[in-house]
Design an enzyme around this catalytic site. Structure first.
Site, mmCIF file in Angstrom:
data_model
loop_
_atom_site.group_PDB
_atom_site.id
_atom_site.type_symbol
_atom_site.label_atom_id
_atom_site.label_comp_id
_atom_site.label_asym_id
_atom_site.label_seq_id
_atom_site.Cartn_x
_atom_site.Cartn_y
_atom_site.Cartn_z
ATOM 1 N N CYS A 85 -2.127 9.254 2.738
ATOM 2 C CA CYS A 85 -1.715 8.770 1.515
ATOM 3 C C CYS A 85 -3.383 8.776 0.268
ATOM 4 O O CYS A 85 -3.015 8.956 0.006
ATOM 5 C CB CYS A 85 -1.565 7.590 1.940
ATOM 6 S SG CYS A 85 -2.983 6.274 2.810
ATOM 7 N N GLU B 246 0.974 -0.857 0.163
ATOM 8 C CA GLU B 246 0.014 -0.283 0.025
ATOM 9 C C GLU B 246 0.669 1.185 0.051
ATOM 10 O O GLU B 246 1.718 1.673 0.507
ATOM 11 C CB GLU B 246 -0.518 0.254 1.321
ATOM 12 C CG GLU B 246 -1.621 1.226 0.917
ATOM 13 C CD GLU B 246 -1.625 2.547 1.546
ATOM 14 O OE1 GLU B 246 -1.674 3.092 0.745
ATOM 15 O OE2 GLU B 246 -1.573 3.114 2.609
#
Length: 504
Positions: free
Chosen positions: A284, A250
């Site tokens: 993010c 990720e």
């Protein structure tokens, strides 16, 4: 020589068995928070070896036994909420309310994982089909064994717990390497877990720098779950490829927010500023690009500027924004702002002077070329770039013109779901922002340079298991083609039967 977690280690002058240590630093003040060991490859292998033994015991507890322990851990986290929130603040510098919001999500997601693991992973029957009607077919999801988790610093509890909680609920042991900027958060989590599971080291922490993470990749774990930059993610993948260790990656994002002509502009502006500026932009799935339809752009820009201009960074617990946790990120933010302005962009709020390490004041940019670093690369700071588009179709096209594909946001009364399906991202929020991360049942992850694999939800539970398919013969079939003792006409009859039932 003594250096901080942002620079190096302190070599021990005591017994040879003592590992070197490093300091974690409060980015608001530069004060030392704590000192932690630098675990070398031998220490990491030892932790994995201990986890391997512990995992067998943990798996044998079954779903109900693990749920009981995980529920006890969840309740402990709730009781000691303020203690862990304070630790998060001291190592990241984020405002106290931001740390508390992070922990609310941790507790809710942990509850979901423990409560749903059996339903998602237990053995279940599947149809055998006409040709194999004499077989009972089942599938179940068994734990992998030992899962290595490499976590980030921006959400040092919520993000890694998306892997840790689900891996534990699925029956795995976990060895967690937190960021060198937030090692204390990782150690706190492991110590608290050991209070409710004291029998075996089911969940352990190893601390250190990149070498410690590399050692975890090479330690023989059954999977690595990594969260961090795309560049580091590629190095993790390369290291794991040596042993064919599967990885969940990720990475970053360059998330876009699209504003349609019929959008609730006040709600969209509020969401854009929160999505871009909360946690000082160190998210993010934070909003970094906004594409707004030209017919409503003037009013929307005014709303964005008005809201962003009111925000102030600081080190106090109630500040709007905390510091930039990783000092080197300040240089990235400064470079992106300078490049945007040097190439003709305009600052509606802030500008070059907004970068005041360790803090960065909100920056709102417009008229920035699409090939500018502020548009193409992850800024990871309180900076947002606005661009006018003729319609939402152009907005979708520009949003998809990115090597990243993590999250996105759409504000549209009439076309929200339609536009969401056209976006090349793992997650989309319609008429809200970042809401998908707060829904425990939804999978979380991206495509492209944002990585692959999923945490959270049923997909997140299965990510830390191996599917096992089993067939069991219920009775003998008159036609058995899977034998050298079959009659000459067996296959001919089978082909005739297949044409009869499947050839129509």
């Amino acid at each position: 020589m003594t250096q901080t977690a942002r620079g190096g280690v302190e070599t021990s002058t005591g017994a040879a068995s003592q590992p070197p240590t490093f300091e974690s630093i409060d980015p608001r003040t530069g004060e030392v928070v704590d000192r932690h060991p630098v675990h070398d490859a031998a220490a990491v292998r030892e932790a994995v070896h201990a986890a391997r033994k512990a995992q067998s015991w943990w798996a044998e507890l079954g779903f109900s036994g693990r749920k009981q322990r995980l529920d006890s851990w969840r309740k402990l986290l709730a009781r000691r909420f303020d203690e862990l929130a304070g630790r998060i603040c001291s190592e990241t510098g984020k405002p106290l309310d931001d740390a508390k919001l992070e922990l609310v999500l941790v507790i809710d997601h942990l509850h979901w994982a423990a409560d749903n693991a059996e339903k998602v992973l237990r053995r279940r029957k599947v149809p055998s089909g006409v040709l194999m009607a004499h077989q009972t077919a089942t599938v179940e999801y068994l734990p992998l064994g030992v899962v290595g988790v490499i976590g980030p610093w921006n959400y040092p509890a919520f993000t890694p717990m998306g892997s840790i909680g689900h891996a534990l609920a699925a029956g795995n042991a976990v060895v967690f390497k937190p960021s060198e900027l937030t090692p204390g958060v990782g150690e706190w989590l492991a110590r608290s877990f050991a209070e409710v599971v004291p029998e075996h080291p089911v969940f352990q922490v190893v601390t250190g720098f990149g070498e410690t993470g590399a050692a975890l990749c090479a330690s023989g774990v059954d999977k690595i779950a990594f969260t961090g930059s795309t560049a580091t993610g590629k190095r993790v993948m390369a290291a794991c490829a040596e042993t064919l260790t599967p990885v969940l990656v990720e990475c970053g994002g360059k998330d876009a927010l699209i504003v349609d002509a019929d959008a609730d502009l006040a709600a969209a502006a509020d969401a854009a500023v929160w999505g871009a500026m909360s946690n000082a932009g160190q998210t993010c799935i934070g909003v970094e690009r906004v594409y707004v339809v030209d017919s409503v752009a003037d009013r929307f820009e005014e709303m964005i500027a008005e809201r962003a201009a009111k925000l102030r960074p600081g080190g106090e617990p109630n500040a709007h924004l905390g510091p930039i946790t990783m000092p080197s990120q300040v240089d990235v933010i400064r470079r992106h702002v300078d490049d945007a302005l040097d190439r003709g962009g305009r600052a509606l709020v802030g500008g070059r002077d907004s970068v005041r390490p360790p803090f960065v004041e909100p920056v709102v940019l417009t008229d920035v070329p699409e090939d500018s670093e502020a548009v193409t690369d992850e800024t990871f700071g309180p900076v947002i770039v606005l661009r006018r588009v003729r319609d939402v179709d152009e907005g979708v096209e520009l949003a998809n013109d990115s090597r990243y594909g993590l999250g996105a946001t759409v504000f549209s009364r009439a076309r929200g779901l339609e536009l969401a399906r056209r976006l090349r991202t793992g997650m989309v929020a319609v008429n809200s922002v970042i809401s998908f991360a707060a829904v425990p049942a939804l999978p979380f992850g991206g495509v492209g340079d944002s990585g692959f694999g999923r945490i959270h939800g049923a997909d997140g539970l299965r990510e830390f298991t191996r599917a096992q398919s089993v067939t069991r013969t219920r009775y003998r079939m008159p036609l058995n083609p899977m034998s050298f003792g079959r009659s000459k006409g067996t296959v001919r009859r089978l082909v005739r039967l297949m044409r009869l039932i499947r050839g129509r």
